[in-house]
Design an enzyme around this catalytic site. Sequence first.
Site, PDB file in Angstrom:
ATOM      1  N   ASP A  94       0.812  -1.296  -0.042  1.00 55.80           N
ATOM      2  CA  ASP A  94       0.094  -0.068   0.056  1.00 55.80           C
ATOM      3  C   ASP A  94       0.976   1.226  -0.093  1.00 55.80           C
ATOM      4  O   ASP A  94       1.777   1.122   0.647  1.00 55.80           O
ATOM      5  CB  ASP A  94      -0.834   0.041   1.226  1.00 55.80           C
ATOM      6  CG  ASP A  94      -2.017  -0.849   1.357  1.00 55.80           C
ATOM      7  OD1 ASP A  94      -2.094  -1.788   0.358  1.00 55.80           O
ATOM      8  OD2 ASP A  94      -3.077  -0.911   1.953  1.00 55.80           O
ATOM      9  N   HIS A 151       4.914  -7.388   0.112  1.00 52.98           N
ATOM     10  CA  HIS A 151       4.425  -8.662  -0.728  1.00 52.98           C
ATOM     11  C   HIS A 151       5.320  -8.856  -2.187  1.00 52.98           C
ATOM     12  O   HIS A 151       5.840  -7.696  -2.590  1.00 52.98           O
ATOM     13  CB  HIS A 151       2.975  -8.718  -0.853  1.00 52.98           C
ATOM     14  CG  HIS A 151       2.393  -8.869   0.526  1.00 52.98           C
ATOM     15  ND1 HIS A 151       1.625 -10.036   0.937  1.00 52.98           N
ATOM     16  CD2 HIS A 151       2.121  -7.857   1.390  1.00 52.98           C
ATOM     17  CE1 HIS A 151       1.304  -9.860   2.061  1.00 52.98           C
ATOM     18  NE2 HIS A 151       1.512  -8.636   2.341  1.00 52.98           N
ATOM     19  N   SER A 254       8.397   3.433   5.164  1.00 50.94           N
ATOM     20  CA  SER A 254       9.413   3.880   4.332  1.00 50.94           C
ATOM     21  C   SER A 254       9.138   3.360   2.766  1.00 50.94           C
ATOM     22  O   SER A 254       8.067   3.806   2.401  1.00 50.94           O
ATOM     23  CB  SER A 254      10.571   2.707   4.839  1.00 50.94           C
ATOM     24  OG  SER A 254      11.705   2.765   4.284  1.00 50.94           O
TER      25      SER A 254
END
Length: 288
Positions: A94, A151, A254
Site C-alpha cells: 500500500d 509482498h 518507508s
Amino acid sequence: MQSSFVDRLFVLLQYLVPQHLLSRLVGWCARSEIPWIKTTFINQFSNRFDIDLSEAVIEDPDQFPSFNAFFTRALKDGARPIAPEADDIACPADGTISQLGKLRGSDVLQAKGQYYSVYELLGGDSALASEFSNGHFATVYLSPRDYHRVHMPVTGTLREMIYVPGKLFSVNAVTTRQVPRLFARNERAVCIFDTEQGPVAVILVGAMIVAGIETVFAGQVTPQPTEITRTRYDRVEPIVIEKGAELGRFMLGSTVVMLFPEGACQWEAGLGAETPVRMGQPLGKVIA
C-alpha cells in the site's frame, strides 16, 4: 515561500540529528510490551493518522501486544485481492507511487532532475547492476498510515539478500526532492530473485525512526554492523515466494524499489508520481 523554508529546515535537521540513535530509541519503545507505553503509542498514532482497523485481523487496538504488532498488523483474507492474470505485476505494498518508468542506462529517477545509480543502490556490485541496465523500475512510498507488509510482485526464487548500511533520512516527498541519491544512501535490504522473466530486485529501504526491516526468510535484517553483508540462498534448498505472498515488513513507514531487466515488463498506463496504490493491484505486465 514559507512552505519552502519549512521544507529546507526539515531536511537540514535530518542532517544534524543522530539518525540511528533516534531510530533505535523509537524502536525500543515500539517493541515494548509495557502496557502504558504501547497503549500510548498506539492511541496517539491512531488519532494522528486516522488508522482504520476494520480490515485488520485484530480490530481492537488494546489486543496488540506492542506498537510494532499494531503497526505491522495482518489484514483479513481477501482485503487485498492479488492481480489475477499470470502476467500481472502485483503492487508490493500500500502507498503512493514515487516514480516509475525505464532506467536511464544504469540510473534510477528519484525525483524531477535527480537520479541515483543502480550500482550504488545494490551495494556496489557492478556485475549485478549490469543485469538491470536499461531496465525498468518502480518506487512505492509507504506513509505511516499504510499497511506495512511488503509482498512479492511476481513469483521468484530467492538468489541472495544484500544488507547495505547507510543513513536514515526520511523518505517522504519533501526529503526525496531535496536529498541527492537518497535511496542509495539509506540503510536497506536488497532482495534478488530469479524469475521466468530474469532477475528481479525488491529493495526495502529504511528511513528515519524506522525501527527495523524484517523478511520472511531471514527475520529481522536491520540494524546490523556498519558493513555490507551478503547472504546467498541459491546454494541451499530453493526458497520460492509466490506472487502476492509476504516478503517482509517495515517497523515504520518507508519505501520499496523494484527493478526489472530490459524489456521484461511494461507499466500500466496512467501510473505516475503521486498515484495512490494498494498492495496486490496490477502495476503492469511482465513480457515473456
